[in-house]
Scaffold this active site. Sequence first.
Site, PDB file in Angstrom:
ATOM      1  N   CYS A  87      41.505  29.361  44.959  1.00  0.00           N
ATOM      2  CA  CYS A  87      42.065  30.437  44.148  1.00  0.00           C
ATOM      3  C   CYS A  87      43.249  31.048  44.894  1.00  0.00           C
ATOM      4  CB  CYS A  87      40.973  31.446  43.814  1.00  0.00           C
ATOM      5  SG  CYS A  87      41.226  33.118  44.338  1.00  0.00           S
ATOM      6  N   GLU A  88      44.351  31.197  44.166  1.00  0.00           N
ATOM      7  CA  GLU A  88      45.578  31.632  44.837  1.00  0.00           C
ATOM      8  C   GLU A  88      45.564  33.118  45.178  1.00  0.00           C
ATOM      9  OE1 GLU A  88      48.703  30.574  42.149  1.00  0.00           O
ATOM     10  OE2 GLU A  88      48.595  32.458  41.044  1.00  0.00           O
ATOM     11  N   HIS A  89      44.596  33.855  44.648  1.00  0.00           N
ATOM     12  CA  HIS A  89      44.556  35.298  44.935  1.00  0.00           C
ATOM     13  C   HIS A  89      43.855  35.597  46.253  1.00  0.00           C
ATOM     14  CE1 HIS A  89      44.611  35.265  40.335  1.00  0.00           C
ATOM     15  NE2 HIS A  89      45.800  35.630  40.736  1.00  0.00           N
ATOM     16  N   HIS A  90      42.804  34.834  46.552  1.00  0.00           N
ATOM     17  CA  HIS A  90      42.003  35.123  47.748  1.00  0.00           C
ATOM     18  C   HIS A  90      41.948  33.962  48.734  1.00  0.00           C
ATOM     19  CE1 HIS A  90      40.347  37.746  44.492  1.00  0.00           C
ATOM     20  NE2 HIS A  90      40.368  38.651  45.459  1.00  0.00           N
ATOM     21  N   GLN A 128      42.709  28.794  37.534  1.00  0.00           N
ATOM     22  CA  GLN A 128      42.066  27.775  36.710  1.00  0.00           C
ATOM     23  C   GLN A 128      42.879  27.466  35.450  1.00  0.00           C
ATOM     24  OE1 GLN A 128      37.812  28.343  36.216  1.00  0.00           O
ATOM     25  NE2 GLN A 128      37.810  27.123  34.349  1.00  0.00           N
ATOM     26  N   HIS A 156      33.814  30.544  40.817  1.00  0.00           N
ATOM     27  CA  HIS A 156      34.812  31.057  41.766  1.00  0.00           C
ATOM     28  C   HIS A 156      34.118  31.807  42.909  1.00  0.00           C
ATOM     29  CE1 HIS A 156      38.557  30.485  39.242  1.00  0.00           C
ATOM     30  NE2 HIS A 156      37.585  30.117  38.436  1.00  0.00           N
ATOM     31  N   CYS A 158      35.379  33.692  44.986  1.00  0.00           N
ATOM     32  CA  CYS A 158      35.874  35.077  45.114  1.00  0.00           C
ATOM     33  C   CYS A 158      35.090  36.024  44.223  1.00  0.00           C
ATOM     34  CB  CYS A 158      37.373  35.150  44.821  1.00  0.00           C
ATOM     35  SG  CYS A 158      37.801  34.757  43.115  1.00  0.00           S
TER      36      CYS A 158
HETATM   37  N1  LIG Z   1      42.692  34.427  35.530  1.00  0.00           N
HETATM   38  C1  LIG Z   1      42.226  34.048  36.724  1.00  0.00           C
HETATM   39  N2  LIG Z   1      41.858  35.001  37.591  1.00  0.00           N
HETATM   40  C2  LIG Z   1      41.367  34.592  38.772  1.00  0.00           C
HETATM   41  C3  LIG Z   1      41.238  33.254  39.134  1.00  0.00           C
HETATM   42  N3  LIG Z   1      40.703  33.207  40.385  1.00  0.00           N
HETATM   43  C4  LIG Z   1      40.533  34.493  40.762  1.00  0.00           C
HETATM   44  N4  LIG Z   1      40.932  35.353  39.795  1.00  0.00           N
HETATM   45  C5  LIG Z   1      40.950  36.800  39.685  1.00  0.00           C
HETATM   46  O1  LIG Z   1      42.120  37.341  40.254  1.00  0.00           O
HETATM   47  C6  LIG Z   1      41.971  38.739  40.214  1.00  0.00           C
HETATM   48  C7  LIG Z   1      42.766  39.413  41.310  1.00  0.00           C
HETATM   49  O2  LIG Z   1      42.606  40.771  41.058  1.00  0.00           O
HETATM   50  P1  LIG Z   1      42.977  41.961  42.072  1.00  0.00           P
HETATM   51  O3  LIG Z   1      42.489  43.235  41.467  1.00  0.00           O
HETATM   52  O4  LIG Z   1      44.419  41.842  42.433  1.00  0.00           O
HETATM   53  O5  LIG Z   1      42.150  41.539  43.359  1.00  0.00           O
HETATM   54  P2  LIG Z   1      40.805  42.186  43.924  1.00  0.00           P
HETATM   55  O6  LIG Z   1      40.972  43.641  44.198  1.00  0.00           O
HETATM   56  O7  LIG Z   1      40.390  41.350  45.095  1.00  0.00           O
HETATM   57  O8  LIG Z   1      39.817  42.000  42.691  1.00  0.00           O
HETATM   58  P3  LIG Z   1      38.241  41.783  42.635  1.00  0.00           P
HETATM   59  O9  LIG Z   1      37.984  40.309  42.753  1.00  0.00           O
HETATM   60  O10 LIG Z   1      37.846  42.304  41.286  1.00  0.00           O
HETATM   61  O11 LIG Z   1      37.624  42.533  43.767  1.00  0.00           O
HETATM   62  C8  LIG Z   1      40.469  38.979  40.248  1.00  0.00           C
HETATM   63  O12 LIG Z   1      40.112  39.552  39.011  1.00  0.00           O
HETATM   64  C9  LIG Z   1      39.872  37.562  40.377  1.00  0.00           C
HETATM   65  O13 LIG Z   1      38.627  37.431  39.720  1.00  0.00           O
HETATM   66  C10 LIG Z   1      41.640  32.275  38.185  1.00  0.00           C
HETATM   67  O14 LIG Z   1      41.569  31.059  38.407  1.00  0.00           O
HETATM   68  N5  LIG Z   1      42.123  32.719  36.998  1.00  0.00           N
HETATM   69 ZN   LIG Z   2      39.991  34.646  44.078  1.00  0.00          ZN
END
Ligand SMILES: Nc1nc2c(ncn2[C@@H]2O[C@H](COP(=O)(O)OP(=O)(O)OP(=O)(O)O)[C@@H](O)[C@H]2O)c(=O)[nH]1
Ligand SMILES: [Zn+2]
Length: 195
Positions: A87-90, A128, A156, A158
């Site tokens: 996942c590119e966010h975490h 995804q 996921h 995360c």
């Molecule tokens: N649409 C989508 N979201 C994803 C995917 N993988 C991770 N995420 C989401 O990316 C979002 C990033 O949100 P942020 O609020 O910036 O990050 P955060 O504070 O770590 O969020 P939480 O996970 O809710 O604690 C989260 O809601 C994750 O669940 C993916 O493949 N697709």
């Molecule tokens: Zn993530």
Amino acid sequence: MPYKKLEEYNMQVTDDVKDRYKHIIEDLGEDTQREGLLKTPERAAKAMQFLTQGYDQDPVEILKGAMFKESYNEMVIVKDIELYSLCEHHILPFFGKAHIAYIPNGHIVGLSKLPRIVDVFARRLQVQERLTKQILDCINDTLNPQGVAVVIEASHMCMMMRGVQKQNSVTTTSGFRGQFEKSETRNEFLKLIGK
Ligand SMILES: Nc1nc2c(ncn2[C@@H]2O[C@H](COP(=O)(O)OP(=O)(O)OP(=O)(O)O)[C@@H](O)[C@H]2O)c(=O)[nH]1
Ligand SMILES: [Zn+2]
């Protein structure tokens, strides 16, 4: 290229990433000099290069390498293709299964090439939704079939190990082109993959 062999790791990248991992591990409060961690920065650097090797691979070339003229006009399905992505966010894994179908239009493709292009796009920093669309577009644009369908079901980390900590949630994404935009064809595919 099925996987990255050790000698294929770019030594410059390995060295740079290794140095950064050393700092990250120290910043997290660990001792990089203790025995178990001595080689960890290098191992982690190589692991991350393996998990992101898709950037260096050409999915169009992979598909074109095994396209064969054939007048088969029925649906071809490869289901339950396991996938592992980041996942590119975490930068935490998400993993699950991809199901792919296409209806040929003069050409079929070597079956193994479909899982191979899943890996090419999965081994990158991803979401995804984009992973699903990239696989779909690549098959559609390269093979030019009568239709193509991609469904991905994934968990996921995360959302499991941290954050909302939901262990059983599964995310489903899908994309349909050509004949699969018709509900009859799409429903037949969904039934055949057990959805
Ligand atoms: N649409 C989508 N979201 C994803 C995917 N993988 C991770 N995420 C989401 O990316 C979002 C990033 O949100 P942020 O609020 O910036 O990050 P955060 O504070 O770590 O969020 P939480 O996970 O809710 O604690 C989260 O809601 C994750 O669940 C993916 O493949 N697709
Ligand atoms: Zn993530």
